[in-house]
Design an enzyme around this catalytic site. Structure first.
Site, PDB file in Angstrom:
ATOM      1  CB  CYS A  94      40.855  35.009  42.464  1.00  0.00           C
ATOM      2  SG  CYS A  94      39.141  35.008  41.907  1.00  0.00           S
ATOM      3  CG  ASN A 212      38.597  43.757  45.513  1.00  0.00           C
ATOM      4  OD1 ASN A 212      39.381  44.355  44.786  1.00  0.00           O
ATOM      5  ND2 ASN A 212      38.413  42.457  45.414  1.00  0.00           N
ATOM      6  NE  ARG A 239      43.460  45.234  43.706  1.00  0.00           N
ATOM      7  CZ  ARG A 239      44.527  44.722  44.322  1.00  0.00           C
ATOM      8  NH1 ARG A 239      45.436  45.522  44.846  1.00  0.00           N
ATOM      9  NH2 ARG A 239      44.678  43.422  44.441  1.00  0.00           N
ATOM     10  CB  CYS A 247      34.580  39.207  44.984  1.00  0.00           C
ATOM     11  SG  CYS A 247      36.280  39.478  45.523  1.00  0.00           S
TER      12      CYS A 247
END
Length: 304
Positions: A94, A212, A239, A247
């Site tokens: 991430c 995603n 997701r 994101c």
């Protein structure tokens, strides 16, 4: 009555965000806390929990098997970002979360990170070097790939995507970094605003591990500084989470897809505008960096 928070009940946790992609951080340096998907989802619930897009367990790499694997290649990666999506599922990486993770380590005195300094941390996507410039953090996001290969790049797509609120079926380009992403270009910002990301898109072929979805509108280029810089506006459906304000890996995927569509001579530097702010993505060969802010917002004790 048993607490839905399970082993998190009674613990004081920290909340933070990177361009409003928000997280709950759980200190567990010795890896003693085995969290279930149910416990993670309960803490991340926006109505019955703290509320977050994901949960980050702050753990020393030596304290868990995945961290040990990272240490074999990157001995300097003392700390590991054990990241879970809001539904409790595990994610590889991430980009916004790792900035918040390092910001937490720095403010808690767990790493020595002066302005201009860098630190290596572990993730399930591998070791990541993060540099602090005194205001923002730059993450070396690692290698990227387009699973459809040259044929997909030349065609401009390798997935057919149907998005609620968007007329017709659109072509999507898959990008791996290392989370799976599908990027779809829309005509303009009005079409972007009209997309309904509360429903499930339709994919053909269906991604076996999920994906995603990034909906993007290219905004052109600017060379006022002497360097060509592209710009793109984006919304994202993550997701295991739903629509989020930002994101990190998704902004990288968006920049890479738009750069591929632009063809030879396209900029290597991109401003990516998301609902929660702005980040900068730089492409360096088959690797990419992500630069953006990080904030800690609160300390919260979950009641039993």
């Amino acid at each position: 009555m048993t607490s839905p928070f399970g082993r998190l009940a009674g613990r004081t946790l920290t909340t933070g965000h990177g361009t409003e992609n928000d997280f709950v951080l759980v200190p567990d340096p010795d890896g003693a806390l085995e969290l279930s998907a149910v416990e993670v989802a309960a803490a991340c619930d926006r109505h019955a929990g703290i509320g977050a897009d994901g949960l980050i367990r702050v753990v020393r790499s030596r304290s868990l098997p995945e961290g040990g694997a990272v240490l074999a290649d990157a001995p300097a990666a003392e700390w590991f970002m054990d990241y879970r999506n809001a539904d409790g599922s595990i994610a590889e990486m991430c980009g916004n979360g790792v900035r918040v993770f390092v910001h937490y380590l720095r403010l808690r005195g767990l790493v020595d990170l002066p302005a201009g300094g860098s630190v290596v941390v572990g993730t399930r996507g591998g070791a990541r070097r993060v540099t602090f410039d005194g205001e923002q953090y730059t993450v070396e996001m690692g290698r990227w790939a387009m699973p459809g290969g040259l044929a997909a790049v030349q065609a401009g797509y390798d997935v057919a995507v149907g998005v609620p609120g968007v007329e017709g079926t659109r072509g999507g380009l898959r990008v791996s970094i290392p989370n799976p992403h599908t990027v779809v270009a829309l005509r303009d910002e009005a079409e972007l605003a009209g997309a309904v990301l509360t429903g499930l898109p339709a994919y053909d072929p269906v991604p076996p591990e999920g994906t995603n979805l990034e909906l993007v509108v290219p905004l052109g280029e600017d060379d006022a500084t002497g360097e060509a810089v592209g710009a793109v506006r984006m919304r994202v459906l993550e997701r295991g989470v739903g629509e989020t304000r930002s994101c990190g890996t998704g902004t990288c995927a968006a920049a890479l897809a738009v750069r591929a569509w632009a063809g030879t001579g396209a900029p290597d530097t991109w401003r990516v505008l998301v609902p929660g702010g702005e980040v900068t993505v730089r492409v360096v060969g088959d690797t990419v960096t992500l630069t953006g802010p990080a904030e800690l917002t609160a300390e919260v004790t979950l009641l039993a």
